[in-house]
Motif scaffolding. Structure first.
Motif: not given
Length: 304
Positions: A68-70, A101-109
């Protein structure tokens, strides 16, 4: 969807998983029940691509996990909440995951808020986290990529009652939005409260599967007589499987009450109680199905 077909894994002369097959469907929480050492974690490690099966196939959405990619964007996995870098902070762990995973930093919050880890807690080293905090961080990491499938091994370990209720609501909501959850546990009450479908494993084999109602209605007939030692062999002579009741009060026969009553009459053994064995509850059913795997089956002779 998770599909497991004929999965087998041996270590030397020990068979950890023996011809295991099941499906965990979208929109459902599938509870994976079994005593310690029954094969739950090995099955999940094979699903996560960490252990190779000797035989059989384990796929997620029709694909081997390693193909599975990513994969974090499709499958969220928590196998061991303590297997995190102790020197990093919780925020650093999630930030690295988001970047991978190429996600924005906002996802962490978003994830920190979801699992109720405060800003101060997120900046502490994981070595200073309690087990419950590590579980919350592990769940946050599993959900980070907004996957369609969750594979969680004993996620309630270390959580207090309020935390377990929170997790139950979180996973219930995830399934209701169409996600597939495979949740392993030996905490029967936890699984009973949340699972749509339950799998019971013992000695590496699936010994029962179905909804709670289906499992409980398949437990046969409870009988208590003046002489169970005579009644049981008479039933077995008719090809009826018989096992002791988990509480030691009588026997459980895999037959209708009518068959047990007729056999009692023919044998001349008076019945004291005869009823469907569906009132025993999940715990008794679990103990019946995994009786030969229990270490705590004997209590006689234990000093006070």
């Amino acid at each position: 969807m998770i599909t497991v077909e004929g999965l087998t894994k041996t270590y030397g002369g020990f068979t950890a998983v023996n011809d295991v097959s099941f499906v965990a469907r979208p929109g459902e929480v599938t509870g994976f029940l079994g005593p310690n050492g029954a094969g739950k974690t090995t099955t999940m490690r094979i699903l996560a691509g960490l252990t190779r099966a000797d035989r059989g196939v384990a796929t997620i959405g029709g694909h081997d996990y390693r193909q599975i990619p990513n994969p974090g964007r499709h499958v969220g996995i928590l196998l061991d909440a303590s297997a995190q870098h102790a020197g990093r902070t919780g925020r650093e762990v999630l930030t690295l995951g988001a970047k991978t995973m190429g996600l924005p930093a906002s996802r962490v919050d978003e994830m920190l808020e979801l699992v109720s880890l405060t800003d101060a807690e997120s900046k502490r080293r994981i070595r200073n986290y309690s087990l419950g905090m590590r579980q919350r961080l592990g769940i946050a990491h599993a959900l980070l990529g907004d996957p369609q499938v969750l594979i969680l091994d004993e996620p309630a370990n270390g959580l207090d009652p309020a935390g377990i209720r929170w997790m139950r609501g979180l996973l219930r909501g995830y399934a209701e939005r169409g996600g597939a959850v495979l949740l392993s546990s030996h905490l029967l009450h936890e699984v009973e409260q949340i699972a749509d479908t339950m799998l019971v494993i013992g000695h590496g084999r699936i010994v029962a599967s179905g909804t709670k109602a289906e499992l409980l209605t398949s437990t046969g007939t409870f009988a208590r007589s003046v002489d169970d030692a005579r009644l049981a062999p008479a039933l077995q002579a008719k090809g009826v499987a018989v096992r002791p009741d988990a509480k030691g009060l009588g026997i459980i026969a895999d037959a209708d009450p009518q068959v047990v009553g007729q056999t009692s009459l023919e044998t001349g053994v008076a019945l004291l109680e005869l009823r469907a064995a569906d009132g025993a509850g999940l715990e008794d059913l679990f103990l019946q199905l995994t009786a030969d795997t229990q270490r705590e089956s004997k209590t006689e002779g234990v000093p006070a």
